[in-house]
Scaffold this motif. Structure first.
Motif, PDB file in Angstrom:
ATOM      1  N   ALA A 207      -4.930   0.441  -5.545  1.00  0.00           N
ATOM      2  CA  ALA A 207      -6.123  -0.223  -6.425  1.00  0.00           C
ATOM      3  C   ALA A 207      -4.112   0.159  -7.983  1.00  0.00           C
ATOM      4  O   ALA A 207      -4.476  -1.202  -8.360  1.00  0.00           O
ATOM      5  CB  ALA A 207      -6.872   1.308  -6.969  1.00  0.00           C
ATOM      6  N   ARG A 208      -3.822   1.135  -7.268  1.00  0.00           N
ATOM      7  CA  ARG A 208      -2.463   0.969  -8.267  1.00  0.00           C
ATOM      8  C   ARG A 208      -1.386  -0.300  -8.012  1.00  0.00           C
ATOM      9  O   ARG A 208      -0.885  -0.808  -8.962  1.00  0.00           O
ATOM     10  CB  ARG A 208      -1.877   2.203  -8.611  1.00  0.00           C
ATOM     11  N   PHE A 209      -1.594  -0.223  -6.872  1.00  0.00           N
ATOM     12  CA  PHE A 209      -0.454  -1.695  -6.320  1.00  0.00           C
ATOM     13  C   PHE A 209      -0.921  -2.754  -6.959  1.00  0.00           C
ATOM     14  O   PHE A 209      -0.345  -3.433  -7.409  1.00  0.00           O
ATOM     15  CB  PHE A 209      -0.510  -1.485  -4.897  1.00  0.00           C
ATOM     16  N   ALA A 210      -2.171  -2.919  -6.373  1.00  0.00           N
ATOM     17  CA  ALA A 210      -2.925  -4.187  -7.509  1.00  0.00           C
ATOM     18  C   ALA A 210      -2.979  -4.570  -8.835  1.00  0.00           C
ATOM     19  O   ALA A 210      -2.643  -5.433  -9.678  1.00  0.00           O
ATOM     20  CB  ALA A 210      -4.270  -4.576  -6.538  1.00  0.00           C
ATOM     21  N   GLY A 211      -2.561  -3.022  -9.811  1.00  0.00           N
ATOM     22  CA  GLY A 211      -2.805  -3.241 -11.074  1.00  0.00           C
ATOM     23  C   GLY A 211      -1.185  -2.964 -11.160  1.00  0.00           C
ATOM     24  O   GLY A 211      -1.004  -3.469 -12.668  1.00  0.00           O
ATOM     25  N   GLY A 212      -0.493  -3.557 -10.562  1.00  0.00           N
ATOM     26  CA  GLY A 212       1.098  -3.656 -10.840  1.00  0.00           C
ATOM     27  C   GLY A 212       1.946  -2.319 -11.229  1.00  0.00           C
ATOM     28  O   GLY A 212       3.463  -2.392 -11.799  1.00  0.00           O
ATOM     29  N   VAL A 213       0.827  -1.430 -10.637  1.00  0.00           N
ATOM     30  CA  VAL A 213       1.638   0.057 -10.896  1.00  0.00           C
ATOM     31  C   VAL A 213       2.425   1.057 -10.415  1.00  0.00           C
ATOM     32  O   VAL A 213       3.236   1.609 -10.135  1.00  0.00           O
ATOM     33  CB  VAL A 213      -0.186   1.084 -11.484  1.00  0.00           C
ATOM     34  N   ALA A 214       1.719   0.670  -8.610  1.00  0.00           N
ATOM     35  CA  ALA A 214       2.631   1.690  -7.730  1.00  0.00           C
ATOM     36  C   ALA A 214       3.039  -0.219  -6.913  1.00  0.00           C
ATOM     37  O   ALA A 214       3.024  -1.196  -7.353  1.00  0.00           O
ATOM     38  CB  ALA A 214       2.161   1.710  -6.456  1.00  0.00           C
ATOM     39  N   SER A 215       4.327   0.797  -6.291  1.00  0.00           N
ATOM     40  CA  SER A 215       5.301  -0.644  -5.385  1.00  0.00           C
ATOM     41  C   SER A 215       4.588  -0.278  -4.572  1.00  0.00           C
ATOM     42  O   SER A 215       3.791   0.522  -3.377  1.00  0.00           O
ATOM     43  CB  SER A 215       6.609   0.165  -5.103  1.00  0.00           C
ATOM     44  N   GLU A 216       5.217  -1.779  -3.108  1.00  0.00           N
ATOM     45  CA  GLU A 216       4.795  -2.041  -1.996  1.00  0.00           C
ATOM     46  C   GLU A 216       5.383  -0.435  -1.561  1.00  0.00           C
ATOM     47  O   GLU A 216       4.546  -0.402  -0.511  1.00  0.00           O
ATOM     48  CB  GLU A 216       4.726  -3.202  -1.212  1.00  0.00           C
ATOM     49  N   LEU A 217       6.291  -0.299  -1.451  1.00  0.00           N
ATOM     50  CA  LEU A 217       6.438   0.965  -0.938  1.00  0.00           C
ATOM     51  C   LEU A 217       5.986   2.523  -0.975  1.00  0.00           C
ATOM     52  O   LEU A 217       5.621   2.923   0.498  1.00  0.00           O
ATOM     53  CB  LEU A 217       8.282   1.079  -1.214  1.00  0.00           C
ATOM     54  N   GLU A 218       5.036   2.031  -1.337  1.00  0.00           N
ATOM     55  CA  GLU A 218       3.835   3.463  -1.921  1.00  0.00           C
ATOM     56  C   GLU A 218       3.315   3.273  -1.135  1.00  0.00           C
ATOM     57  O   GLU A 218       2.825   4.170  -0.431  1.00  0.00           O
ATOM     58  CB  GLU A 218       3.822   3.755  -3.308  1.00  0.00           C
ATOM     59  N   VAL A 219       2.736   1.858  -0.705  1.00  0.00           N
ATOM     60  CA  VAL A 219       1.564   1.757  -0.096  1.00  0.00           C
ATOM     61  C   VAL A 219       1.728   2.054   1.174  1.00  0.00           C
ATOM     62  O   VAL A 219       1.178   2.656   2.085  1.00  0.00           O
ATOM     63  CB  VAL A 219       0.973   0.269  -0.817  1.00  0.00           C
ATOM     64  N   ARG A 220       3.068   1.608   1.292  1.00  0.00           N
ATOM     65  CA  ARG A 220       3.653   1.921   2.810  1.00  0.00           C
ATOM     66  C   ARG A 220       3.992   3.105   3.666  1.00  0.00           C
ATOM     67  O   ARG A 220       3.211   3.323   4.413  1.00  0.00           O
ATOM     68  CB  ARG A 220       4.177   0.701   3.737  1.00  0.00           C
ATOM     69  N   GLN A 221       4.128   3.733   2.853  1.00  0.00           N
ATOM     70  CA  GLN A 221       4.449   5.360   2.730  1.00  0.00           C
ATOM     71  C   GLN A 221       3.119   6.166   3.205  1.00  0.00           C
ATOM     72  O   GLN A 221       2.889   6.481   4.052  1.00  0.00           O
ATOM     73  CB  GLN A 221       5.025   5.936   1.676  1.00  0.00           C
ATOM     74  N   ALA A 222       1.853   5.739   2.216  1.00  0.00           N
ATOM     75  CA  ALA A 222       0.351   6.248   1.957  1.00  0.00           C
ATOM     76  C   ALA A 222      -0.253   5.921   3.749  1.00  0.00           C
ATOM     77  O   ALA A 222      -0.747   6.294   3.911  1.00  0.00           O
ATOM     78  CB  ALA A 222      -0.185   6.087   1.288  1.00  0.00           C
ATOM     79  N   GLN A 223       0.141   4.378   3.846  1.00  0.00           N
ATOM     80  CA  GLN A 223      -0.514   3.671   5.133  1.00  0.00           C
ATOM     81  C   GLN A 223       0.028   4.441   6.419  1.00  0.00           C
ATOM     82  O   GLN A 223      -0.346   4.736   7.553  1.00  0.00           O
ATOM     83  CB  GLN A 223       0.000   2.427   5.261  1.00  0.00           C
ATOM     84  N   THR A 224       1.469   4.730   6.545  1.00  0.00           N
ATOM     85  CA  THR A 224       1.827   5.173   7.397  1.00  0.00           C
ATOM     86  C   THR A 224       1.233   7.520   8.210  1.00  0.00           C
ATOM     87  O   THR A 224       0.305   7.938   8.815  1.00  0.00           O
ATOM     88  CB  THR A 224       3.551   5.960   7.198  1.00  0.00           C
ATOM     89  N   SER A 225       0.791   8.376   6.216  1.00  0.00           N
ATOM     90  CA  SER A 225       0.293   9.225   7.467  1.00  0.00           C
ATOM     91  C   SER A 225      -0.809   9.211   6.803  1.00  0.00           C
ATOM     92  O   SER A 225      -1.127  10.174   7.697  1.00  0.00           O
ATOM     93  CB  SER A 225       0.698  10.027   5.369  1.00  0.00           C
ATOM     94  N   TYR A 226      -1.571   8.243   6.912  1.00  0.00           N
ATOM     95  CA  TYR A 226      -3.012   8.164   6.978  1.00  0.00           C
ATOM     96  C   TYR A 226      -2.690   7.806   8.649  1.00  0.00           C
ATOM     97  O   TYR A 226      -4.326   8.181   8.990  1.00  0.00           O
ATOM     98  CB  TYR A 226      -3.256   6.964   6.470  1.00  0.00           C
ATOM     99  N   ASP A 227      -2.137   6.447   8.679  1.00  0.00           N
ATOM    100  CA  ASP A 227      -2.195   6.179  11.094  1.00  0.00           C
ATOM    101  C   ASP A 227      -1.767   7.308  11.649  1.00  0.00           C
ATOM    102  O   ASP A 227      -2.476   7.830  12.473  1.00  0.00           O
ATOM    103  CB  ASP A 227      -1.526   5.245  10.645  1.00  0.00           C
ATOM    104  N   GLN A 228      -0.576   8.448  11.149  1.00  0.00           N
ATOM    105  CA  GLN A 228      -0.444   9.297  11.899  1.00  0.00           C
ATOM    106  C   GLN A 228      -1.800  10.617  12.051  1.00  0.00           C
ATOM    107  O   GLN A 228      -1.716  11.347  13.477  1.00  0.00           O
ATOM    108  CB  GLN A 228       0.866  10.044  11.321  1.00  0.00           C
ATOM    109  N   ALA A 229      -2.696  10.594  10.826  1.00  0.00           N
ATOM    110  CA  ALA A 229      -3.619  11.538  10.734  1.00  0.00           C
ATOM    111  C   ALA A 229      -4.779  10.833  11.587  1.00  0.00           C
ATOM    112  O   ALA A 229      -5.536  11.249  12.561  1.00  0.00           O
ATOM    113  CB  ALA A 229      -4.231  11.351   9.972  1.00  0.00           C
TER     114      ALA A 229
END
Length: 465
Positions: A207-229
């Motif tokens: 949501a923050r990435f869509a609003g231009g607040v977060a970067s795509e790198l942050e999205v990918r980092q969050a996705q990595t942790s989620y997929d590991q779990a």
């Protein structure tokens, strides 16, 4: 008849009083220090030696009691060990029977037609006989049979102790498998809770990435942790199924859900307090060491049997019965008869057979001494290792508990600061990962504590009640 009874009684007395040529048995001295390393004592009033406790008193969870009881009733390996005991008992009875004469009854009839010119009384002659007696019974004057009997008895005792050792191992393995299943169920729960937390973080980051607040790198980092779990959930689900299969194999039957643990929890499922200054003599109560000593005693008796083979072997054939020239007179007056035929044999030239058997018996005895001492040394190391781990594991659990609390608080602070825009996303992600790792480490340490208690139970011989 009276003379025969007196002779039999005299021979029996000689047999029972036969000497033994086996060397006098002396238990080897312990090849280990006299005392085991002392374990830290948290609660001296609750201290106990596992061998002095029934297994139901050592293991405190009632569900675990049910599973262990099922294993004792249905485990096939334990049934094999019990059948081995029955085999050894039967062999001992066979060997023991050689001490006493085998009494048998015999009856015979002989029909002859003798030509008149070849005997004083020509014509047909019928001879009938009936007797009871023994044939080739060895009189054990030099203790050969008695030593063989003692060796068979010690072998039987060794098999009994081997069965007890199998039971102790089965109880320990069942408890270990049950607690492993409990830990893996907790791991699955932690992974499921972590997936939910990582999922929320991922959605927030998107949501923050869509609003231009977060970067795509942050999205990918969050996705990595989620997929590991998510991967950990799949792995732990598989482990739980395998743990249950292993537990049911030990139990020898299928187990209902009511017998299975919900999780490991923070409370211990065992009583593991031990007194200080434990003597190494306690290790002699272990079934495997007792079995090794019985094997040593059997080898000692076999030396006596091998020595006795150098001396004369005396045997006896005796019979008492009736004989007559006609069937109608078989049990009439004057038809009684008896016979006693002792014999002796002494080896003169056997080309070294008896000498070789004696050397083999002595060498076997030396092997059994080494095996007995090795079993004690192995037991000492197992007990010492378990005591050494006991001295440190509780402190490690306390440290991991404190670490988990600190990681949980750090994650709360990092998430709040991230939502407020104070800290970057990476700080929150690192805090999430640190909390997940701390939860896993705390669980693993608690499982090590339980495994150490089970190892103490096994190392000190366990309770067989």
């Amino acid at each position: 008849m009276t003379k025969l009874r007196i002779a039999a009684a005299s021979i029996a007395a000689m047999t029972l009083g036969a000497c033994s040529m086996a060397p006098e048995y002396t238990r080897p001295s312990l090849p280990v220090p006299a005392a085991l390393p002392s374990a830290a004592q948290d609660d001296p009033s609750a201290s106990a030696i596992p061998a002095d406790l029934a297994w139901k008193d050592f293991f405190t969870d009632t569900r675990l009691h049910s599973v262990i009881q099922a294993a004792l009733e249905n485990n096939r390996d334990l049934r094999i060990a019990l059948a081995n005991v029955e085999q050894a008992r039967a062999l001992y009875r066979v060997q023991r029977a050689d001490l006493l004469p085998t009494i048998g009854a015999n009856g015979s009839a002989t029909y002859q037609d003798i030509p008149a010119g070849t005997a004083i009384f020509g014509g047909r002659v019928d001879i009938y006989s009936a007797n009871i007696g023994t044939s080739a019974w060895e009189i054990d004057l030099f203790g050969r049979i008695r030593d063989m009997n003692k060796a068979a008895l010690e072998q039987y005792f060794a098999t009994v102790e081997a069965r007890n050792a199998a039971q102790t191992s089965l109880i320990a393995e069942t408890a270990s498998a049950w607690l492993t299943l409990a830990a893996d169920r907790d791991r699955l729960r932690i992974a499921q809770e972590t997936v939910q937390a990582f999922g929320q973080t991922l959605e927030l980051t998107k949501a923050r990435f869509a609003g231009g607040v977060a970067s795509e790198l942050e999205v990918r980092q969050a996705q990595t942790s989620y997929d590991q779990a998510r991967s950990d959930i799949a792995q732990n689900t598989s482990l739980i199924a395998q743990d249950r299969n292993a537990l049911e194999l030990l139990a020898g039957t299928s187990l209902s859900e009511g017998f299975l643990p919900e999780g490991l929890g923070s409370q211990s499922a065992t009583i593991a307090n031990l007194p200080e200054g434990l003597s190494s003599q306690l290790l002699l109560r272990r079934p495997d060491i007792a079995a090794a000593e019985h094997q040593l005693r059997a080898a000692n008796a076999n030396i006596g049997a091998a020595r006795a083979a150098f001396f004369p072997r005396i045997s006896l054939t005796a019979a008492f019965g009736t004989i007559s020239a006609g069937l109608s007179n078989l049990f009439g007056d004057g038809s009684d008869y008896w016979s006693v035929a002792p014999s002796a044999s002494l080896p003169i030239f056997d080309y070294g057979r008896n000498q070789g058997n004696l050397r083999y018996a002595k060498a076997t005895h030396d092997v059994m001494v080494s095996q007995y001492e090795r079993s004690i040394q192995r037991a000492f190391r197992e007990a010492a290792d378990a005591l050494a781990r006991k001295d440190t594991i509780q402190g490690q659990v306390e440290a991991q508990t404190s670490l988990h609390s600190a990681a949980a608080r750090a994650y709360q602070l990092a998430e709040a600061r991230y939502r407020a825009g104070t800290d970057p996303f990476l700080a929150t992600l690192d805090a999430q990962r640190a909390l997940y790792a701390a939860e896993q480490s705390l669980l693993a340490t608690r499982l090590v504590r339980e495994a150490n208690s089970i190892e103490l139970y096994r190392a000190f011989g366990g309770g067989l009640k």
